[in-house]
Design an enzyme around this catalytic site. Structure first.
Site, PDB file in Angstrom:
ATOM      1  N   LYS A 121       8.396 -28.110   0.727  1.00  0.00           N
ATOM      2  CA  LYS A 121       8.450 -28.425  -0.694  1.00  0.00           C
ATOM      3  C   LYS A 121       7.653 -29.690  -1.003  1.00  0.00           C
ATOM      4  CE  LYS A 121      11.644 -29.203  -4.544  1.00  0.00           C
ATOM      5  NZ  LYS A 121      13.055 -29.327  -4.976  1.00  0.00           N
ATOM      6  N   HIS A 131       5.527 -33.026 -13.370  1.00  0.00           N
ATOM      7  CA  HIS A 131       6.621 -33.245 -14.332  1.00  0.00           C
ATOM      8  C   HIS A 131       6.584 -34.671 -14.882  1.00  0.00           C
ATOM      9  CE1 HIS A 131       8.811 -29.465 -13.838  1.00  0.00           C
ATOM     10  NE2 HIS A 131       8.539 -29.539 -12.559  1.00  0.00           N
ATOM     11  N   CYS A 172       4.670 -26.661 -14.867  1.00  0.00           N
ATOM     12  CA  CYS A 172       5.152 -26.261 -13.548  1.00  0.00           C
ATOM     13  C   CYS A 172       5.107 -24.742 -13.352  1.00  0.00           C
ATOM     14  CB  CYS A 172       6.548 -26.832 -13.316  1.00  0.00           C
ATOM     15  SG  CYS A 172       6.997 -26.853 -11.564  1.00  0.00           S
ATOM     16  N   GLU A 182       7.464 -35.467 -17.643  1.00  0.00           N
ATOM     17  CA  GLU A 182       8.591 -35.606 -18.568  1.00  0.00           C
ATOM     18  C   GLU A 182       9.885 -36.013 -17.871  1.00  0.00           C
ATOM     19  OE1 GLU A 182       9.270 -31.463 -16.959  1.00  0.00           O
ATOM     20  OE2 GLU A 182       7.575 -32.792 -17.345  1.00  0.00           O
TER      21      GLU A 182
END
Length: 288
Positions: free
Chosen positions: A193, A265, A172, A267
């Protein structure tokens, strides 16, 4: 996309073909990660039936483990530790983990006792070499890179990785920071966003990172800025591995495989994106 998935890990994991391979092994086919006995992630991972090896037991193993250092820049360090260690625990060999924090930044969300007990500083590990390094993101997108209080220290760490780490994964914001530092690529502020789970196309299926992947995979994103794929493609030493028509660049790497840049992401836990969405709403922000 809104960031309120019902079950993020299942959506974020790549679709796998039905064929034998490391991803098809049961628990017995996995080897442990080695982390400090009292690390909070230990109990959480053991409850998920992930094999975590105690330091005492690991010292008696006669095998060459992988040495991985995690540079944790996230304010919620304990949650991030657990997310990354969960994935590293699904490995065919033993993995030794070193947690690294920046000395220049004072954490407001993680107890100092936790940092002092489980984390090293760069000065303590700079003489060592590692098989891999993971540098996490950080909620500092709104700042110019040079205004981040640990920027100079991060530059040292990234430079060190070039000579002491076989391959580094930047996640990121860290991916944006590394692409800016090493290749001069700018980040762009997005009009809204990017928050949600998005479909991505695999552009280089021969890449070892995509073993077991289908032609497309789902992954979460949560960011206000981006690095553009067209900028990456202008750098002779880089290639774009995966991108999304909605979320943009997802994965890139250097041609020698020593640097991997992931803007999403994979994770994240199932509730992470939802928590970020509600956090933004609570701040009066538009998280969509």
């Amino acid at each position: 996309r809104t960031g309120v998935p019902a079950r993020l890990p299942a959506a974020a994991r790549p679709h796998r073909r039905h064929r034998p391979g490391p991803g098809c092994r049961g628990i017995g086919g996995r080897m442990p990660i080695r982390i400090p006995d009292a690390l909070p992630a230990t109990a959480a991972l053991e409850n998920e039936n992930i094999f975590v090896m105690t330091e005492d037991r690991a010292r008696r193993q006669d095998i060459r483990p992988l040495e991985i250092v995690i540079v944790n820049l996230m304010p919620t360090k304990i949650a991030t530790e657990t997310q990354l260690l969960r994935l590293l625990g699904n490995s065919p060999i033993q993995v030794n983990i070193t947690l690294l924090r920046t000395a220049a930044h004072e954490s407001k969300n993680t107890p100092l006792r936790h940092l002092e007990r489980f984390y090293k500083t760069f000065a303590e590990i700079r003489h060592r070499s590692f098989d891999g390094m993971i540098v996490t993101g950080a909620p500092v997108e709104h700042l110019p890179f040079e205004d981040v209080d640990y920027w100079q220290e991060l530059l040292e760490i990234m430079g060190y990785a070039q000579g002491h780490v076989y391959s580094t994964l930047y996640l990121c914001w860290a991916a944006q920071a590394a692409l800016y530092h090493f290749y001069g690529l700018p980040k762009y502020i997005l009009p809204a966003k990017v928050s949600g789970i998005f479909c991505h196309e695999v552009l280089h299926p021969e890449c070892r990172l995509f073993r077991g992947f289908d032609d497309e995979f789902l992954a979460p994103h949560s960011r206000h800025t981006e690095v553009r794929a067209e900028d990456v493609l202008k750098v002779p030493n880089l290639r774009v591995l995966a991108e999304s028509g909605e979320a943009g660049l997802a994965l890139a790497e250097s041609l020698d495989h020593s640097q991997v840049f992931m803007t999403g992401h994979l994770e994240y836990d199932r509730g992470t994106l939802d928590a970020e969405y509600r956090r933004d709403l609570g701040k009066g922000l538009d998280p969509v």
